[in-house]
Scaffold this active site. Sequence first.
Site, PDB file in Angstrom:
ATOM      1  N   GLN A 138       0.928  -1.233   0.012  1.00 22.79           N
ATOM      2  CA  GLN A 138       0.042  -0.050  -0.012  1.00 22.79           C
ATOM      3  C   GLN A 138       1.011   1.306  -0.136  1.00 22.79           C
ATOM      4  OE1 GLN A 138      -2.883  -0.259   3.049  1.00 22.79           O
ATOM      5  NE2 GLN A 138      -3.437  -2.232   2.455  1.00 22.79           N
ATOM      6  N   CYS A 139       2.016   1.268  -0.681  1.00 21.23           N
ATOM      7  CA  CYS A 139       2.704   2.361  -0.658  1.00 21.23           C
ATOM      8  C   CYS A 139       2.974   2.896  -1.947  1.00 21.23           C
ATOM      9  CB  CYS A 139       4.439   1.750  -0.346  1.00 21.23           C
ATOM     10  SG  CYS A 139       5.804   2.980  -0.555  1.00 21.23           S
ATOM     11  N   GLY A 140       3.032   4.313  -2.012  1.00 20.77           N
ATOM     12  CA  GLY A 140       3.030   4.989  -3.185  1.00 20.77           C
ATOM     13  C   GLY A 140       4.293   4.571  -4.232  1.00 20.77           C
ATOM     14  N   PHE A 141       5.029   3.722  -3.562  1.00 21.05           N
ATOM     15  CA  PHE A 141       6.038   3.291  -4.629  1.00 21.05           C
ATOM     16  C   PHE A 141       5.990   1.843  -5.036  1.00 21.05           C
ATOM     17  CE2 PHE A 141       7.923   6.867  -2.410  1.00 21.05           C
ATOM     18  CZ  PHE A 141       8.890   7.347  -3.163  1.00 21.05           C
ATOM     19  N   THR A 142       4.809   1.234  -4.525  1.00 23.97           N
ATOM     20  CA  THR A 142       4.442  -0.058  -4.871  1.00 23.97           C
ATOM     21  C   THR A 142       4.539  -0.389  -6.436  1.00 23.97           C
ATOM     22  OG1 THR A 142       3.226  -0.248  -2.934  1.00 23.97           O
ATOM     23  CG2 THR A 142       2.742  -1.966  -4.654  1.00 23.97           C
TER      24      THR A 142
END
Length: 170
Positions: free
Chosen positions: A47-51
């Site tokens: 659930q990370c912006g860098f996923t």
Amino acid sequence: MALFGLGAPKKDEEGLYSYSVRDIDGKNLDIAKYRGKVLLVVNVASQCGFTTQYEGLTELHNKYKSKGFEILAFPCNQFGSQEPGDAPQIKSFASNRGAKFQLADKVDVNGTAADPLFQFLKSEKGGFLTKDIKWNFTKFLCNKEGQVIKRYGTSTEPSAFEEDIVAALA
């Protein structure tokens, strides 16, 4: 004291290959199985912006696996609680993104409960100002001899270090 390397974990002559971790299914995974391969170790979160980097990592893995390149990804919930799922949820998430690289069990990468492998990796290649990992998708590139040769920050896209992988494979 750790700022000056005095608190760094002790390394034996096997270095990277002296560690074992748990895989996503809870089974022992001996890092020595990667001996002779180029290994990228990365802390991941669903659930990370860098996923979106899962796709780039998968592309690199698919492209260079037959040449001796492997990825070992460690889910981590330490940064913004961005990996809240359990093992089956994490496996499903990675699989749905085409990831066929090895997933490890969820770990901490910083603090007193940091996984010993990450303590070692950070002692070998510190970050900016401190050795701590700043966020998800920090990546460590290890050569065929198990030496940590590069550390890449969260915002470094996998395609940005493809040349380093190629050089390490040569």
